[in-house]
Design a protein around this motif. Structure first.
Motif, PDB file in Angstrom:
ATOM      1  N   ASN A 184     -22.355  79.112 -53.255  1.00 32.52           N
ATOM      2  CA  ASN A 184     -23.627  79.791 -53.452  1.00 32.52           C
ATOM      3  C   ASN A 184     -23.964  80.580 -52.190  1.00 32.52           C
ATOM      4  O   ASN A 184     -24.119  80.013 -51.115  1.00 32.52           O
ATOM      5  N   LYS A 185     -24.058  81.907 -52.326  1.00 31.04           N
ATOM      6  CA  LYS A 185     -24.361  82.755 -51.164  1.00 31.04           C
ATOM      7  C   LYS A 185     -25.864  82.850 -50.997  1.00 31.04           C
ATOM      8  O   LYS A 185     -26.568  83.408 -51.839  1.00 31.04           O
ATOM      9  N   LEU A 186     -26.362  82.305 -49.893  1.00 34.63           N
ATOM     10  CA  LEU A 186     -27.793  82.279 -49.616  1.00 34.63           C
ATOM     11  C   LEU A 186     -28.135  83.234 -48.484  1.00 34.63           C
ATOM     12  O   LEU A 186     -27.367  83.408 -47.534  1.00 34.63           O
ATOM     13  N   ILE A 187     -29.304  83.846 -48.600  1.00 31.89           N
ATOM     14  CA  ILE A 187     -29.842  84.638 -47.510  1.00 31.89           C
ATOM     15  C   ILE A 187     -31.258  84.151 -47.214  1.00 31.89           C
ATOM     16  O   ILE A 187     -31.902  83.543 -48.060  1.00 31.89           O
ATOM     17  N   ASN A 188     -31.713  84.414 -46.020  1.00 32.35           N
ATOM     18  CA  ASN A 188     -33.108  84.180 -45.673  1.00 32.35           C
ATOM     19  C   ASN A 188     -33.622  85.455 -45.024  1.00 32.35           C
ATOM     20  O   ASN A 188     -33.187  85.812 -43.923  1.00 32.35           O
ATOM     21  N   ILE A 189     -34.489  86.150 -45.726  1.00 32.26           N
ATOM     22  CA  ILE A 189     -34.838  87.493 -45.279  1.00 32.26           C
ATOM     23  C   ILE A 189     -35.611  87.506 -43.967  1.00 32.26           C
ATOM     24  O   ILE A 189     -35.548  88.483 -43.216  1.00 32.26           O
ATOM     25  N   GLU A 190     -36.332  86.428 -43.677  1.00 30.97           N
ATOM     26  CA  GLU A 190     -37.028  86.357 -42.380  1.00 30.97           C
ATOM     27  C   GLU A 190     -36.066  85.990 -41.272  1.00 30.97           C
ATOM     28  O   GLU A 190     -35.974  86.682 -40.257  1.00 30.97           O
ATOM     29  N   ARG A 191     -35.342  84.899 -41.455  1.00 28.78           N
ATOM     30  CA  ARG A 191     -34.421  84.432 -40.412  1.00 28.78           C
ATOM     31  C   ARG A 191     -33.326  85.453 -40.126  1.00 28.78           C
ATOM     32  O   ARG A 191     -32.952  85.688 -38.973  1.00 28.78           O
ATOM     33  N   ASP A 192     -32.813  86.089 -41.195  1.00 31.85           N
ATOM     34  CA  ASP A 192     -31.699  87.024 -41.044  1.00 31.85           C
ATOM     35  C   ASP A 192     -32.158  88.453 -40.765  1.00 31.85           C
ATOM     36  O   ASP A 192     -31.332  89.365 -40.674  1.00 31.85           O
ATOM     37  N   ASN A 193     -33.484  88.633 -40.648  1.00 28.08           N
ATOM     38  CA  ASN A 193     -34.045  89.955 -40.347  1.00 28.08           C
ATOM     39  C   ASN A 193     -33.582  91.003 -41.362  1.00 28.08           C
ATOM     40  O   ASN A 193     -33.078  92.069 -41.019  1.00 28.08           O
ATOM     41  N   ILE A 194     -33.754  90.673 -42.641  1.00 32.44           N
ATOM     42  CA  ILE A 194     -33.373  91.553 -43.736  1.00 32.44           C
ATOM     43  C   ILE A 194     -34.643  92.160 -44.322  1.00 32.44           C
ATOM     44  O   ILE A 194     -35.566  91.445 -44.702  1.00 32.44           O
ATOM     45  N   HIS A 195     -34.673  93.489 -44.408  1.00 26.68           N
ATOM     46  CA  HIS A 195     -35.892  94.170 -44.854  1.00 26.68           C
ATOM     47  C   HIS A 195     -35.733  94.965 -46.146  1.00 26.68           C
ATOM     48  O   HIS A 195     -36.732  95.410 -46.705  1.00 26.68           O
ATOM     49  N   ASN A 196     -34.495  95.158 -46.601  1.00 24.06           N
ATOM     50  CA  ASN A 196     -34.342  95.950 -47.815  1.00 24.06           C
ATOM     51  C   ASN A 196     -33.001  95.679 -48.479  1.00 24.06           C
ATOM     52  O   ASN A 196     -32.091  95.096 -47.873  1.00 24.06           O
ATOM     53  N   GLN A 197     -32.905  96.111 -49.736  1.00 20.58           N
ATOM     54  CA  GLN A 197     -31.631  96.051 -50.444  1.00 20.58           C
ATOM     55  C   GLN A 197     -31.551  97.220 -51.430  1.00 20.58           C
ATOM     56  O   GLN A 197     -32.550  97.627 -52.024  1.00 20.58           O
ATOM     57  N   LEU A 198     -30.350  97.758 -51.572  1.00 21.03           N
ATOM     58  CA  LEU A 198     -30.060  98.783 -52.562  1.00 21.03           C
ATOM     59  C   LEU A 198     -29.275  98.141 -53.690  1.00 21.03           C
ATOM     60  O   LEU A 198     -28.233  97.507 -53.456  1.00 21.03           O
ATOM     61  N   LEU A 199     -29.758  98.273 -54.921  1.00 21.54           N
ATOM     62  CA  LEU A 199     -29.028  97.836 -56.105  1.00 21.54           C
ATOM     63  C   LEU A 199     -28.527  99.085 -56.808  1.00 21.54           C
ATOM     64  O   LEU A 199     -29.325  99.958 -57.169  1.00 21.54           O
ATOM     65  N   ILE A 200     -27.231  99.169 -57.000  1.00 23.26           N
ATOM     66  CA  ILE A 200     -26.694 100.375 -57.629  1.00 23.26           C
ATOM     67  C   ILE A 200     -25.614 100.008 -58.636  1.00 23.26           C
ATOM     68  O   ILE A 200     -24.782  99.134 -58.386  1.00 23.26           O
ATOM     69  N   GLY A 201     -25.696 100.626 -59.798  1.00 21.67           N
ATOM     70  CA  GLY A 201     -24.725 100.348 -60.854  1.00 21.67           C
ATOM     71  C   GLY A 201     -25.124 101.044 -62.132  1.00 21.67           C
ATOM     72  O   GLY A 201     -26.266 101.488 -62.296  1.00 21.67           O
ATOM     73  N   ALA A 202     -24.163 101.132 -63.040  1.00 22.84           N
ATOM     74  CA  ALA A 202     -24.415 101.801 -64.309  1.00 22.84           C
ATOM     75  C   ALA A 202     -25.446 101.028 -65.132  1.00 22.84           C
ATOM     76  O   ALA A 202     -25.705  99.842 -64.885  1.00 22.84           O
ATOM     77  N   THR A 203     -26.052 101.697 -66.104  1.00 23.83           N
ATOM     78  CA  THR A 203     -26.964 101.031 -67.028  1.00 23.83           C
ATOM     79  C   THR A 203     -26.246  99.863 -67.696  1.00 23.83           C
ATOM     80  O   THR A 203     -25.093  99.975 -68.091  1.00 23.83           O
ATOM     81  N   ALA A 204     -26.955  98.724 -67.793  1.00 22.07           N
ATOM     82  CA  ALA A 204     -26.436  97.498 -68.417  1.00 22.07           C
ATOM     83  C   ALA A 204     -25.364  96.798 -67.584  1.00 22.07           C
ATOM     84  O   ALA A 204     -24.621  95.981 -68.099  1.00 22.07           O
ATOM     85  N   SER A 205     -25.303  97.109 -66.279  1.00 20.55           N
ATOM     86  CA  SER A 205     -24.320  96.446 -65.418  1.00 20.55           C
ATOM     87  C   SER A 205     -24.836  95.137 -64.839  1.00 20.55           C
ATOM     88  O   SER A 205     -24.071  94.377 -64.243  1.00 20.55           O
ATOM     89  N   GLY A 206     -26.138  94.869 -64.972  1.00 26.29           N
ATOM     90  CA  GLY A 206     -26.684  93.598 -64.504  1.00 26.29           C
ATOM     91  C   GLY A 206     -27.717  93.700 -63.406  1.00 26.29           C
ATOM     92  O   GLY A 206     -28.153  92.678 -62.866  1.00 26.29           O
ATOM     93  N   LYS A 207     -28.158  94.903 -63.064  1.00 19.00           N
ATOM     94  CA  LYS A 207     -29.129  95.062 -61.971  1.00 19.00           C
ATOM     95  C   LYS A 207     -30.448  94.361 -62.281  1.00 19.00           C
ATOM     96  O   LYS A 207     -31.011  93.673 -61.428  1.00 19.00           O
ATOM     97  N   SER A 208     -30.960  94.574 -63.478  1.00 19.57           N
ATOM     98  CA  SER A 208     -32.254  93.985 -63.831  1.00 19.57           C
ATOM     99  C   SER A 208     -32.184  92.472 -63.876  1.00 19.57           C
ATOM    100  O   SER A 208     -33.103  91.779 -63.438  1.00 19.57           O
ATOM    101  N   VAL A 209     -31.087  91.937 -64.413  1.00 21.82           N
ATOM    102  CA  VAL A 209     -30.898  90.484 -64.436  1.00 21.82           C
ATOM    103  C   VAL A 209     -30.938  89.952 -63.010  1.00 21.82           C
ATOM    104  O   VAL A 209     -31.574  88.935 -62.716  1.00 21.82           O
ATOM    105  N   TYR A 210     -30.276  90.662 -62.105  1.00 24.64           N
ATOM    106  CA  TYR A 210     -30.248  90.238 -60.703  1.00 24.64           C
ATOM    107  C   TYR A 210     -31.643  90.251 -60.095  1.00 24.64           C
ATOM    108  O   TYR A 210     -32.076  89.272 -59.464  1.00 24.64           O
ATOM    109  N   HIS A 211     -32.379  91.359 -60.245  1.00 22.58           N
ATOM    110  CA  HIS A 211     -33.660  91.411 -59.534  1.00 22.58           C
ATOM    111  C   HIS A 211     -34.704  90.491 -60.166  1.00 22.58           C
ATOM    112  O   HIS A 211     -35.554  89.949 -59.460  1.00 22.58           O
TER     113      HIS A 211
END
Length: 284
Positions: free
Chosen positions: A15-42
């Motif tokens: 299981n790949k875990l992130i912590n946006i505060e600890r890891d200083n993560i401020h944004n993410q780009l989700l990119i893929g064709a329609t019906a590729s799974g972006k909405s399920v992910y977010h």
């Protein structure tokens, strides 16, 4: 401190875990064709946040240029602003946040669904992304099915996470991953995550497709009744809109019997009431 968030399971079952505060993560780009799974992910991503943090700790702003993914969200203690669908309204709010005319006393998650900018407007959009990245209590998700090389090349240096789902063309794989399509034969929901320049090949979480929409809608605090998540039909949307989306984006993935059920619902004058009561089971 915000709790860890799972962004997926790697090929080894970890299981790949992130912590946006600890890891200083401020944004993410989700990119893929329609019906590729972006909405399920977010939906899954935001559900985890709401499961672990109260409305006193976190809040959401949804900018939905598609008028599809988030326009069903109405009243919720997590919602900081009504869902925004107009570019002018979005730019006004984002600039107010950048200029500190609007300040939130909690961690804020902003989601921008789809790119609506013409190429001549890319510098303005990139500047907004750059400035938002400097705000400590803010996390931005930008999701799009329309990759633009000039936009990506200029945006790339400001991205903390790139989440690449199935792409449309061979050239897109070269652009976003610098690899050939054959190196990543991905199915729906699979993705390549590049987190702070570390790359992970992720597969769909077990049960992710089935639960993500329902979990999100339950946790966000609205009464929207979803149908089977793979068919992604919302009775809150106007009939032609959801019908066209399903038939164009999902039609080839659906069992023929299900397609006939969708057509039947779309032709039913009492569609709204019928849509709220009927579940459509999708069999692949």
């Amino acid at each position: 401190m915000l709790k860890d968030i799972s962004i997926g399971i790697d090929k080894g079952g970890n299981n790949k875990l992130i912590n946006i505060e600890r890891d200083n993560i401020h944004n993410q780009l989700l990119i893929g064709a329609t019906a590729s799974g972006k909405s399920v992910y977010h939906y899954n991503f935001y559900s985890q946040i709401m499961e672990n943090q109260s409305p006193n700790e976190v809040g959401f702003i949804f900018i939905d240029y598609t008028r599809f993914d988030f326009t069903h969200v109405e009243k919720s203690p997590y919602l900081l602003k009504p869902v925004i669908v107009e570019v002018s309204d979005a730019e006004k709010l984002l600039n107010q946040i950048i200029d500190k005319e609007v300040i939130f006393n909690k961690y804020v998650f902003i989601h921008i669904e789809e790119s609506v900018y013409d190429e001549e407007d890319y510098p303005k959009f990139i500047e907004i992304i750059r400035k938002l990245k400097s705000i400590d209590n803010l996390f931005l998700t930008f999701s799009t099915s329309r990759p633009h090389e000039s936009l990506f090349n200029n945006l790339n240096e400001y991205l903390d996470i790139k989440m690449v789902f199935n792409l449309v063309s061979e050239s897109d794989y070269k652009l976003f991953l610098n690899k050939d399509h054959d190196e990543y034969p991905m199915r729906r929901g699979s993705r390549i995550a590049v987190v702070k320049n570390e790359e992970y090949e992720l597969k769909p979480n077990v049960g992710e497709d089935k639960t993500s929409y329902d979990s999100f809608n339950s946790l966000i605090g609205n009464l929207w009744k979803t149908h089977n998540t793979d068919s992604k039909i919302s009775p809150m949307l106007e009939k032609p809109r959801w019908y066209n989306f399903v038939m164009v984006s999902m039609g080839e993935m659906l069992n023929p019997e299900v397609v006939e059920q969708i057509k039947s619902l779309a032709s039913d004058e009492s569609n709204k009431s019928a849509g709220e009561e009927k579940d459509i089971e999708v069999v692949k």
